[in-house]
Design an enzyme around this catalytic site. Structure first.
Site, short mmCIF file in Angstrom:
data_model
loop_
_atom_site.label_atom_id
_atom_site.label_comp_id
_atom_site.label_asym_id
_atom_site.label_seq_id
_atom_site.Cartn_x
_atom_site.Cartn_y
_atom_site.Cartn_z
N SER A 166 0.86 -1.19 0.00
CA SER A 166 0.00 0.00 0.00
C SER A 166 0.89 1.23 0.00
O SER A 166 2.12 1.13 0.10
CB SER A 166 -0.91 0.02 1.23
OG SER A 166 -0.20 0.46 2.38
N TYR A 191 3.52 -0.19 10.62
CA TYR A 191 2.69 -0.51 9.46
C TYR A 191 3.47 -0.24 8.17
O TYR A 191 3.45 -1.05 7.23
CB TYR A 191 1.40 0.31 9.47
CG TYR A 191 0.50 0.04 8.29
CD1 TYR A 191 -0.11 -1.20 8.12
CD2 TYR A 191 0.27 1.02 7.32
CE1 TYR A 191 -0.93 -1.46 7.03
CE2 TYR A 191 -0.55 0.77 6.23
CZ TYR A 191 -1.15 -0.47 6.09
OH TYR A 191 -1.95 -0.73 5.01
#
Length: 328
Positions: A166, A191
């Site tokens: 992402s 993340y």
């Protein structure tokens, strides 16, 4: 230009004709996947569910590993996908992942498509297994062990492996000096590291697997509001500019059907035959990030996420941590 198996694929668009608003079903319109076997992690919610729907509607036999198998079967049945096979697996539990992979390989089936879709995002500090940081352990190490465990089936089928990254990769490279964040945890750094790991994994898997006919792609599905945001308060998402105070999403967010399109394209498109090891977005190979662009935070792939040396180093670290390395 013809890309033979031993050649690297340029990190540049190929002009697929698809784009931001393309839906997964459009990508597979007229494509017959009868006889193809696919596994989609996280295939019973959000992007994963729409990925499963598109593949199954095109004729593929799809297996969905699930931490809560009964719940997954209920969701899939309610979605009209009751024929999809569900088997138990917890990505955060290495023994569970190994058991699932062993069971699949022992069944004698080959595997044409593996979509490593499942993920957690920006969770409070959580430790799994031998004290591993949960986002790195689940999003990357779980899929690393799964893919290695499934290697005999993947190689037999000359498969494609899709690794969901992402724009989060732009937040952080790999903390090789402290990948488990033992010296201070930041949920967004963690993340970011996990999403960079997902991209680097595809780079190195493609290098190692291409001579066996296995090609790998990293995919940015785009911004989509799904269960992935369950650890975020609305106030945080408003502050990030994802939505306004009323909950209306900012322009540019995708629907789950649109978000699943790039995964499905990377998994099946004939345009990608002989290609691999690249980061894709909006149903095409992405451009390298233009640091001068006002959209640099959202568009393109940063160099650290497709760096071949970092990819090899991460593979070595992952093999050491998991004690798994089918391609070593």
């Amino acid at each position: 230009m013809i890309h033979r198996l031993h050649e690297d694929t340029p990190q540049q668009p190929i002009g697929s004709g698809w784009g931001h608003d393309t839906e997964a079903a459009e990508v597979l319109d007229g494509v017959d996947l009868a006889g193809c076997d696919a596994i989609v992690t996280g295939g019973y919610s959000g992007l994963g569910l729409e990925t499963v729907r598109a593949l199954a509607d095109a004729g593929a036999r799809v297996v969905v590993p699930a931490r809560r198998p009964a719940h997954a079967r209920t969701v899939l049945a309610e979605a009209g996908l009751g024929s999809v096979e569900v088997r138990a697996m917890d990505l955060g539990d290495q023994q569970s992942v190994k058991a699932f992979a062993r069971g699949y390989v022992d069944s004698g089936r080959s595997l044409d498509i593996l979509v490593n879709n499942a993920a957690i995002m920006a969770c409070p500090e959580t430790r799994v297994g031998p004290g591993w940081e949960a986002q790195f352990a689940t999003n990357h190490l779980g899929h690393f062990t799964l893919t290695n465990g499934l290697w005999p089936a993947l190689a037999d089928g000359g498969a494609r492996v899709v690794s969901l990254s992402s724009t989060g990769h732009k937040r952080s490279g790999i903390h090789f000096d402290d990948p488990q964040f033992t010296h201070g945890y930041d949920k967004w750094e963690a993340y970011g590291q996990a999403k960079t790991a997902n991209s680097l994994f595809a780079v190195e898997l493609d290098r190692l697997g291409r001579d066996h006919g296995v090609r790998a792609f990293a995919v940015n599905p785009g911004g989509i509001m799904t269960g992935l945001q369950r650890h975020l308060a609305r106030e945080e998402m408003v502050a990030a500019g994802w939505m306004d105070e009323s909950g209306t999403l900012r322009q540019g967010f995708k629907t789950p059907k649109q978000g699943a399109a790039t995964s499905v394209w990377a998994a099946t498109s004939a345009e990608l035959d002989g290609k691999g090891g690249v980061y894709c977005e909006d149903c095409d190979i992405a451009r390298p990030t233009d640091p001068e662009s006002p959209l640099a935070r959202f568009v393109g792939v940063d160099a650290h996420a497709v760096d071949s040396e970092s990819a090899r180093k991460l593979w070595e670290l992952s093999a050491k941590l998991t004690r798994v390395n089918a391609l070593g």
